[in-house]
Design a protein around this motif. Structure first.
Motif: not given
Ligand SMILES: Cc1ncc(COP(=O)(O)O)c(C=O)c1O
Length: 464
Positions: A5-13, A22-27, A196-205
């Protein structure tokens, strides 16, 4: 597929909210890095030991008078001969007693064992790119080396929502690596969730992870095995986001999807990510722990030659390689068996694990189906059980101990701060049929005791 089942902590992405990267650089879509560019600062600073390299270079060379090495003379070694009787009756005697008591002068491993491992990898995984192999002290050793090879403190890496926790719980906190869990189903990581996880991270910088750590077959703990389609989809996402894939595959040979009567042997196994890897982003981690014996402390890693060269420096400095005696004996054993003997040994493992998993599955069906659900395991060593009406399997821990049963609660196999999970990991590798039944009956008592008041409450409500 195991029930998820999808647990509560799985976000929409699709990411599992636990830790911050941490911090990043490449998309996405960035040009793929070269292997050198992927190395961590530590790996870049790592140099070979000049003394050990020099000694290794001239070891055994013809027409060279070498006074270079501090190697003891073989005439002073204590073991003159060594023989072993295998459980199938095969007799093996150590063919190279001197080399087997000497330092590993061939840094990548005992030559005959190294060839055996490379040949098996070529046969089972048909690597698409250029690869080399290094003998290691098993997967735990390899995983620590591989994380340190690519990650700097603060760097993130992706893992299955439920996973073997060595990388996330032990290695990551020591070095400051940040694990990010991705939602999964009975085939492992969900491609949409990964994307979704990767796109979400990228879109949030936020930083993009550098690698995906995955257990592709008979996964510990869920038993999940990725189909070819799932693997291809995940590999494509890894390419788009330039992720390395570290495939930790100790259960690769322990497959029995069609039960004990139709075993895959070696020829029916699904090749690993290495077979898809057109641009050297896969690091394949193998071990003898589950297909021969864990106490041998032997395994091998297969990757791009530049990565293997760095890992070899690591081994050279830290351990000078696994025990030569063990490597020599295992190599002689594998030679004595030949390809047929090894395949028979694996077939027997597949048969025994298939039978054991079937017995546990049947007993669970008999005693626990009112209280839990699961799928019949198709590989590995674990049955992944979802407890009905229970929020956290951890809540049952005290009651289980009192009844004298132990299984691993799912939340101990997910990232710290994960929400409670109603799963239990049941191992079918060791216990006897009688113990399986005792386990089921005792767990049933625990679950009945819990469900009882719940049922009574429902009746009370009806009466009102
Ligand atoms: C997924 C996974 N990786 C690695 C290991 C450790 O393997 P090794 O004995 O080769 O260190 C295990 C052992 O249970 C495992 O399940």
């Amino acid at each position: 597929m195991p029930p998820f089942t999808v647990p509560e902590n799985v976000q929409q992405d699709g990411s599992v909210a636990c830790e911050k990267p941490g911090s990043l650089a490449r998309g996405p879509g960035a040009k793929a890095l070269t292997m050198e560019e992927r190395f961590s600062l530590e790996a870049n600073r790592r140099q070979p030991s000049s003394l050990r390299s020099l000694v290794a270079e001239f070891a055994g060379a013809k027409d060279v008078v070498s006074l270079a090495g501090g190697l003891p003379p073989p005439s002073l070694f204590p073991i003159a001969s060594l023989s072993a009787k295998l459980t199938d009756g095969t007799e093996v005697s150590l063919s190279e007693p001197a080399r087997s008591q000497q330092y590993n002068t061939v840094l990548r491993g005992f030559p005959s064992l190294l060839s055996w491992c490379s040949e098996l990898t070529a046969r089972l995984h048909r690597p698409a790119g250029t690869y080399e192999t290094l003998i290691t002290n098993g997967s735990s050793h390899t995983l620590e080396m591989v994380l340190n090879l690519f990650l700097n403190p603060g760097d993130s890496f992706l893992v299955e929502q439920f996973h073997f926790p060595l990388t996330t719980e032990v290695f990551a906190p020591c070095r400051g690596f940040q694990p990010i869990a991705v939602a999964m189903d009975g085939e492992g990581i969900l491609p949409d969730a990964l994307e979704g996880t990767l796109a979400g991270l990228w879109s949030r910088g936020e930083a993009l992870p550098k690698l995906l750590y995955t257990i592709p077959a008979g996964q510990n703990p869920t038993g999940a095995s990725a189909s070819p389609e799932r693997r291809a989809a995940l590999y494509e996402i890894a390419r788009r986001y330039d992720l390395l894939i570290v495939e930790d595959d100790p259960y690769h040979m322990l497959r029995f999807p069609d039960g004990p009567d139709r075993l895959p042997g070696l020829s029916g196994l699904l090749p690993g990510y290495l077979s898809l890897d057109v641009d050297s982003r896969v690091v394949r981690v193998d071990t003898f722990s589950k297909c021969l014996a864990p106490g041998l402390r032997l395994g091998w890693v297969t990757a791009h030659p530049t990565a293997i060269a760095k890992l070899t420096m690591n081994v050279q400095a830290a351990t000078t390689g696994p025990c030569s005696l063990t490597q020599g004996l295992v190599s002689d054993m594998l030679q004595a068996w030949g390809p047929q003997g090894f395949e028979s040994f694996i077939l027997n493992l597949q048969r025994v694990y298939a039978q054991r998993s079937q017995v546990l599955h049947d007993l669970c069906t008999l005693h626990l189906s009112d209280y839990a659900e699961w799928e019949r395991p198709a590989g590995g060593m674990f049955l992944w059980m979802r407890l009905k009406g229970v929020d956290s399997a951890l809540e049952l821990w005290g009651d289980m101990r009192r009844e004298g049963v132990v299984a691993v609660p799912g939340s101990t196999l997910s990232l710290k701060n994960s929400p409670p999970a109603p799963f239990l990991r049941l191992s079918f590798s060791q216990a006897s049929d009688v113990e399986f039944e005792q386990f089921c009956l005792r767990l049933r008592r625990v679950l009945e005791a819990r469900a009882g008041p719940a049922l009574e409450r429902q009746v009370d409500k009806l009466q009102v």
